[in-house]
Write a protein that holds these residues in place. Structure first.
Motif, PDB file in Angstrom:
ATOM      1  N   UNK A 242      20.542 -37.361   5.864  1.00  0.00           N
ATOM      2  CA  UNK A 242      21.364 -37.078   4.688  1.00  0.00           C
ATOM      3  C   UNK A 242      22.811 -37.389   5.061  1.00  0.00           C
ATOM      4  N   UNK A 243      23.299 -38.521   4.587  1.00  0.00           N
ATOM      5  CA  UNK A 243      24.613 -39.026   4.985  1.00  0.00           C
ATOM      6  C   UNK A 243      25.650 -38.731   3.900  1.00  0.00           C
ATOM      7  N   UNK A 244      26.335 -37.622   4.057  1.00  0.00           N
ATOM      8  CA  UNK A 244      27.392 -37.219   3.114  1.00  0.00           C
ATOM      9  C   UNK A 244      26.887 -37.251   1.671  1.00  0.00           C
ATOM     10  N   UNK A 245      25.778 -36.578   1.437  1.00  0.00           N
ATOM     11  CA  UNK A 245      25.206 -36.507   0.089  1.00  0.00           C
ATOM     12  C   UNK A 245      26.026 -35.519  -0.734  1.00  0.00           C
ATOM     13  N   UNK A 246      26.538 -35.983  -1.870  1.00  0.00           N
ATOM     14  CA  UNK A 246      27.381 -35.139  -2.716  1.00  0.00           C
ATOM     15  C   UNK A 246      26.540 -34.391  -3.739  1.00  0.00           C
ATOM     16  N   UNK A 247      26.796 -33.081  -3.829  1.00  0.00           N
ATOM     17  CA  UNK A 247      26.016 -32.218  -4.717  1.00  0.00           C
ATOM     18  C   UNK A 247      26.954 -31.388  -5.588  1.00  0.00           C
TER      19      UNK A 247
END
Length: 411
Positions: A242-247
């Motif tokens: 998970x590479x800098x997944x924005x939520x």
């Protein structure tokens, strides 16, 4: 055994369980799942065996047409409305029947239901996340596979993360003011990492823990190569980064260690039920073998004292395991009846019982395979697939040692 043979064991009459803990509606659900197992899987084993497309079709029938994945969700958000935790005994009966058919299908279904049960029971998780999850479980005409990324034994090549119940959290969350950033490097999911549509991730925060729900096609989600496993062919798994997944805020919930412990208890309850069902089907297979084999023209295999003793051992393992797993279900629903509380008590009890149940069911299958000789290892008889599925399940659950450490800390 010939394809489509109808000599299936009625598990209700062969191996006892406390029926007073289930109502008529629960038994009707188990009967629907039993018919699904016999007609959609067992009768077609030689034709489809470990065909992923067929497994997903049969899972869809179970989850959507029969409605198993809607069972515990409230009616107002599209579910059937079986109350928690009282539905634990109902679920045990259903997953026993699934285990008879295919433990791999049961395994990925159990991960979905265990997550749903934990979310519903956690009063601190907001309604928006629950509605989002309910829509995936209840509104879709296809099966939405949820892959769980939970604390594990850790990676010596990766940086250290927070420890939860002796296990290392694999992901971390960082607040960005108007949302969240989720990171993980080569995390190993519990199930379906390769083809899941959504991921449920337990991640560390600077203070505490968070649970995040993310879509598989979200930017930054990277899946590795398909992992090779001995069994559970329905669960295609891979490492996930998970590479800098924005939520957004509604995709993250603040939780504590009890969330993981309850999720673990539900998974151990359901996988234990699958193991019992798997062993019951193996008993059917080895009993048919013994009923139709003659020793040197002098009598049936089942009448030989040594072989009869093996059949007895298989049956005894199943009786013990079935009573244990039904008692765990009752303890989760009514802990006070067992003189325990929730939380740590249920977490430890589920670990102790699931280890024993998996060990006993594996012993039963081992003995059956030994008795059947080369046929026990033959794909035609299907015993070897039950062995591979349960052995792989034991590995994903972590085996005996982590539970022994849990027990040591507890007592």
């Amino acid at each position: 055994m010939k394809e489509g043979q109808s000599d299936t064991i009625n598990s209700n009459s062969y191996f006892p369980y406390p029926k007073e803990w289930l109502d008529a509606e629960s038994e009707d659900i188990a009967e629907s799942v039993r018919k699904w197992a016999d007609n959609e899987v067992i009768a077609k084993r030689l034709q489809f065996r470990e065909d992923l497309e067929h497994q997903m079709r049969t899972l869809a029938i179970l989850a959507v047409d029969i409605g198993l994945h809607r069972l515990i969700w409230p009616e107002e958000i599209g579910g059937v409305g079986f109350p928690l935790p009282d539905a634990s005994s109902t679920l045990v009966r259903a997953y026993e029947e699934i285990g008879r058919a295919d433990p791999g299908i049961g395994y990925i279904s159990a991960a979905n239901i265990a997550l749903a049960a934990t979310l519903l029971e956690d009063q601190g998780i907001g309604g928006e996340m629950k509605k989002k999850m309910a829509a995936a479980f209840c509104d879709s005409e296809d099966v939405e596979l949820f892959s769980l990324i939970l604390p594990g034994l850790g990676d010596i090549n990766a940086k250290s993360h927070r420890i939860v119940s002796g296990r290392e959290v694999q992901a971390e969350l960082q607040n960005e003011g108007n949302g969240w950033i989720l990171r993980a490097e080569r995390a190993r999911p519990f199930n379906s990492g390769y083809n899941a549509s959504m991921y449920g991730v337990l991640a560390s925060l600077p203070e505490g823990l968070g649970f995040a729900v993310i879509e598989a096609d979200k930017k930054g989600v990277e899946r590795g190569e398909l992992l090779k496993t001995t069994g559970l062919s329905a669960s295609l798994n891979s490492d996930v980064s998970l590479r800098d997944v924005r939520l957004s805020d509604d995709a993250v919930a603040f939780v504590d260690e009890s969330f993981y412990k309850r999720l673990s208890a539900w998974m151990r309850l359901l996988t234990g039920s699958i193991a019992v069902g798997s062993a019951i089907d193996v008993y059917r297979l080895v009993k048919d073998w013994a009923d139709n084999r003659v020793i040197k023209g002098k009598g049936l295999l089942r009448d030989n004292p040594m072989d009869a003793a093996v059949l007895a051992q298989v049956a005894m393992d199943i009786v013990n395991s079935r009573l244990l797993i039904h008692n765990l279900a009752r303890a989760m629903a009514k802990p006070g009846v067992f003189g325990i509380g929730g939380g740590d008590d249920i977490f430890i009890l589920s670990g102790v019982i699931s280890v024993r149940v998996l060990d006993d069911c594996m012993h039963a299958i081992n003995r059956a395979m030994e008795m059947m000789g080369s046929a026990g290892y033959s794909k035609e008889w299907h015993v070897e697939k039950h062995w591979r599925d349960l052995k792989t399940m034991q590995v994903y659950l972590g085996g005996r040692t982590p539970v022994e450490m849990d027990v040591a800390r507890y007592y």
